[in-house]
Motif scaffolding. Structure first.
Motif, short mmCIF file in Angstrom:
data_model
loop_
_atom_site.label_atom_id
_atom_site.label_comp_id
_atom_site.label_asym_id
_atom_site.label_seq_id
_atom_site.Cartn_x
_atom_site.Cartn_y
_atom_site.Cartn_z
N PHE A 95 53.28 -34.40 44.78
CA PHE A 95 52.68 -33.10 44.50
C PHE A 95 53.58 -32.24 43.61
O PHE A 95 53.67 -31.03 43.78
N ASN A 96 54.24 -32.90 42.67
CA ASN A 96 55.06 -32.19 41.68
C ASN A 96 54.12 -31.48 40.71
O ASN A 96 53.37 -32.13 39.98
N PRO A 97 54.15 -30.16 40.68
CA PRO A 97 53.20 -29.43 39.84
C PRO A 97 53.42 -29.61 38.35
O PRO A 97 52.56 -29.25 37.54
N GLN A 98 54.55 -30.21 37.97
CA GLN A 98 54.84 -30.37 36.55
C GLN A 98 54.74 -31.83 36.10
O GLN A 98 55.25 -32.19 35.03
N CYS A 99 54.08 -32.67 36.87
CA CYS A 99 54.05 -34.10 36.54
C CYS A 99 53.06 -34.42 35.42
O CYS A 99 53.20 -35.44 34.74
N LEU A 100 52.06 -33.58 35.19
CA LEU A 100 51.03 -33.89 34.21
C LEU A 100 51.53 -33.67 32.78
O LEU A 100 52.40 -32.84 32.52
N ARG A 101 50.96 -34.45 31.85
CA ARG A 101 51.35 -34.39 30.45
C ARG A 101 50.24 -33.72 29.63
O ARG A 101 49.15 -34.26 29.50
N SER B 293 48.15 -42.24 32.90
CA SER B 293 47.51 -41.68 34.09
C SER B 293 47.88 -40.23 34.33
O SER B 293 47.23 -39.53 35.11
N LEU B 294 48.95 -39.75 33.65
CA LEU B 294 49.39 -38.36 33.80
C LEU B 294 48.78 -37.44 32.75
O LEU B 294 49.02 -36.23 32.76
N TRP B 295 47.99 -38.01 31.83
CA TRP B 295 47.42 -37.21 30.75
C TRP B 295 46.38 -36.23 31.29
O TRP B 295 45.52 -36.59 32.10
N THR B 296 46.44 -35.01 30.79
CA THR B 296 45.41 -34.02 31.12
C THR B 296 44.18 -34.26 30.25
O THR B 296 44.19 -35.06 29.32
N ASN B 297 43.13 -33.52 30.54
CA ASN B 297 41.91 -33.57 29.74
C ASN B 297 42.22 -33.22 28.28
O ASN B 297 41.73 -33.88 27.35
N HIS B 298 43.04 -32.20 28.08
CA HIS B 298 43.39 -31.79 26.72
C HIS B 298 44.17 -32.89 26.00
O HIS B 298 43.95 -33.13 24.80
N ARG B 299 45.05 -33.58 26.73
CA ARG B 299 45.84 -34.66 26.12
C ARG B 299 44.93 -35.80 25.70
O ARG B 299 45.15 -36.43 24.64
N VAL B 300 43.91 -36.11 26.47
CA VAL B 300 42.95 -37.16 26.10
C VAL B 300 42.20 -36.74 24.84
O VAL B 300 41.94 -37.56 23.95
N GLY C 112 34.81 -29.92 30.24
CA GLY C 112 33.95 -29.87 31.42
C GLY C 112 33.49 -31.23 31.92
O GLY C 112 32.67 -31.32 32.83
N SER C 113 34.04 -32.31 31.34
CA SER C 113 33.60 -33.67 31.70
C SER C 113 34.35 -34.23 32.90
O SER C 113 33.87 -35.15 33.56
N GLY C 114 35.57 -33.72 33.14
CA GLY C 114 36.39 -34.28 34.22
C GLY C 114 37.14 -35.53 33.79
O GLY C 114 37.74 -36.21 34.63
N VAL C 115 37.15 -35.83 32.50
CA VAL C 115 37.87 -37.02 32.02
C VAL C 115 39.33 -36.66 31.77
O VAL C 115 39.65 -35.74 31.02
N HIS C 116 40.22 -37.39 32.42
CA HIS C 116 41.66 -37.24 32.24
C HIS C 116 42.29 -38.61 32.40
O HIS C 116 41.60 -39.60 32.69
N GLY C 117 43.59 -38.68 32.20
CA GLY C 117 44.26 -39.99 32.19
C GLY C 117 44.10 -40.79 33.46
O GLY C 117 43.87 -42.01 33.41
N ALA C 118 44.22 -40.13 34.61
CA ALA C 118 44.13 -40.87 35.88
C ALA C 118 42.74 -41.47 36.07
O ALA C 118 42.60 -42.57 36.61
N LEU C 119 41.71 -40.76 35.64
CA LEU C 119 40.35 -41.30 35.75
C LEU C 119 40.21 -42.54 34.86
O LEU C 119 39.65 -43.56 35.29
N ILE C 120 40.72 -42.46 33.64
CA ILE C 120 40.61 -43.58 32.70
C ILE C 120 41.34 -44.82 33.22
O ILE C 120 40.81 -45.94 33.16
N VAL C 121 42.53 -44.63 33.76
CA VAL C 121 43.37 -45.77 34.16
C VAL C 121 43.05 -46.27 35.56
O VAL C 121 42.92 -47.48 35.79
N LEU C 122 42.90 -45.36 36.51
CA LEU C 122 42.83 -45.75 37.93
C LEU C 122 41.43 -46.03 38.46
O LEU C 122 41.30 -46.70 39.49
N GLU C 123 40.43 -45.51 37.80
CA GLU C 123 39.07 -45.70 38.32
C GLU C 123 38.48 -47.02 37.80
O GLU C 123 38.25 -47.18 36.59
N PRO C 124 38.19 -47.98 38.69
CA PRO C 124 37.68 -49.29 38.25
C PRO C 124 36.36 -49.19 37.50
O PRO C 124 36.08 -50.01 36.62
N ARG C 125 35.53 -48.19 37.83
CA ARG C 125 34.20 -48.10 37.21
C ARG C 125 34.20 -47.27 35.91
O ARG C 125 33.16 -47.11 35.30
N PHE C 126 35.37 -46.77 35.52
CA PHE C 126 35.43 -46.05 34.24
C PHE C 126 35.72 -47.05 33.14
O PHE C 126 36.77 -47.69 33.12
#
Length: 347
Positions: A152-158, A176-183, A201-215
């Motif tokens: 829960f490090n608040p500064q971990c996102l890129r 997986s640390l990429w924010t929506n803006h970074r994507v 407003g899509s909810g797409v960020h790095g963790a969704l792209i990498v970690l979600e099997p259905r993405f």
């Protein structure tokens, strides 16, 4: 109102009414201060208060406010200490910007959802926050998963590319640390600038792209609104997505697609409540399971690999049911150590 002095070692049970009010204010529950001054005599009284008393005497009718207050009280009951939550509800609204879901900021703010509540967030909690889109549920799940993995490090996102990123191959753990803006920035580097604004407003960020099997690339193309007849553009996106996440991650996604019962993720699919009421008052406690949690695996794992699975699941079920037996959170919170090392955020 001045802030609570955290240096005091006085037990919460011995706090007077005004000090308890300061604590409520720090929690973001300042709307209940008038009732607190009228009803609460000391910390001991609040620690012993029942759910009915909290709702009737303090006027805490918002279910998420009750949950927040109970989590905070159980933290005190289990540790004997008051912890300042660095990841407060203001931080959570900024985090929603990072994961590409700013449209829910008002609802999360009104619910006073903070970092600790994210840890115990359930499907029904999200539905009460008006998050009904399945993709958005999964977006929040994967974003919480990354927070767990990084303490829960608040500064971990890129939010921006690093200076040497262009010369190095992207690593999935970093992506997986990429924010929506970074994507969105990445889309511009692969000549898809005109579609990047569609990620807002899509909810797409790095963790969704990498970690979600259905993405996958097909879903990505749908979210970006790339027309079906633009086959070269879709193939171009697919090639770059595979290069971004790596062959191993892509292989795992392919394996998931080939399993029986696989259901593709769609941009506009809705989540329906599995319970009769908003918080399942007609549902038996025994019916609740770990799937009530947005991040069930991490909620179970936080108690340590040497603990009994049945014991963890029993505790998780009781929290997930959000019943009057929410006091069983005491044992879980007593063993929950990951908040101890959360650094202070200026984000």
């Amino acid at each position: 109102m001045e802030s609570l002095d955290e240096t005091s070692e006085m037990p919460f049970s011995r706090w007077d009414c005004e000090r308890v009010c300061l604590w409520l204010n720090d929690l973001g529950l300042n709307m209940y201060l008038m009732d607190c001054r009228r009803w609460v005599k000391n910390g001991e009284q609040l620690l012993r208060a029942t759910q009915h008393e909290i709702e009737k005497e303090l006027g805490v009718k918002h279910p998420l406010h009750r949950k927040k207050l109970q989590l905070a009280l159980q933290q005190i009951n289990s540790t004997g200490k008051v912890k300042k939550m660095d990841l407060d509800h203001h931080w959570v609204t900024r985090w929603l910007d990072d994961i590409g879901l700013p449209q829910y900021k008002d609802n999360f703010y009104d619910g006073r959802v903070d970092g600790q509540m994210l840890h115990y967030l359930t499907v029904e909690d999200l539905l009460s926050l008006k998050v009904t889109n399945e993709l958005h549920h999964i977006s929040i799940k994967r974003a919480i998963q990354v927070l767990h993995a990084h303490g829960f490090n608040p500064q971990c996102l890129r939010r921006r590319p690093s200076p040497d990123e262009g010369q190095l191959q992207n690593i999935p753990a970093d992506v997986s640390l990429w924010t929506n803006h970074r994507v969105m920035e990445w889309l511009r580097t692969i000549d898809l600038s005109e579609y990047a604004p569609n990620l807002r407003g899509s909810g797409v960020h790095g963790a969704l792209i990498v970690l979600e099997p259905r993405f996958n690339a097909e879903l990505f193309a749908q979210i970006l609104s790339i027309p079906q007849n633009k086959t070269l553009l879709r193939r171009h996106l697919s090639t770059h997505v595979v290069a971004l996440i790596g062959n191993e991650t892509q292989h795992k996604k392919r394996e998931a697609e080939s399993t029986s019962g696989y259901v593709p993720l769609l941009p506009n699919a809705k989540v329906k409540s599995k319970k009769f009421g908003i918080f399942g008052h007609k549902r038996n406690k025994s019916d609740a399971d770990l799937e009530d949690f947005i991040c069930p695996d991490f909620t179970r794992r936080q108690n340590g690999v040497h603990q009994s699975k049945e014991r963890d699941e029993k505790a998780a079920k009781e929290i997930g049911a959000y019943s009057k037996e929410i006091n069983t959170l005491t044992d879980m919170l007593a063993r929950d150590k990951f908040f101890d090392n959360v650094p202070t955020s200026n984000v």
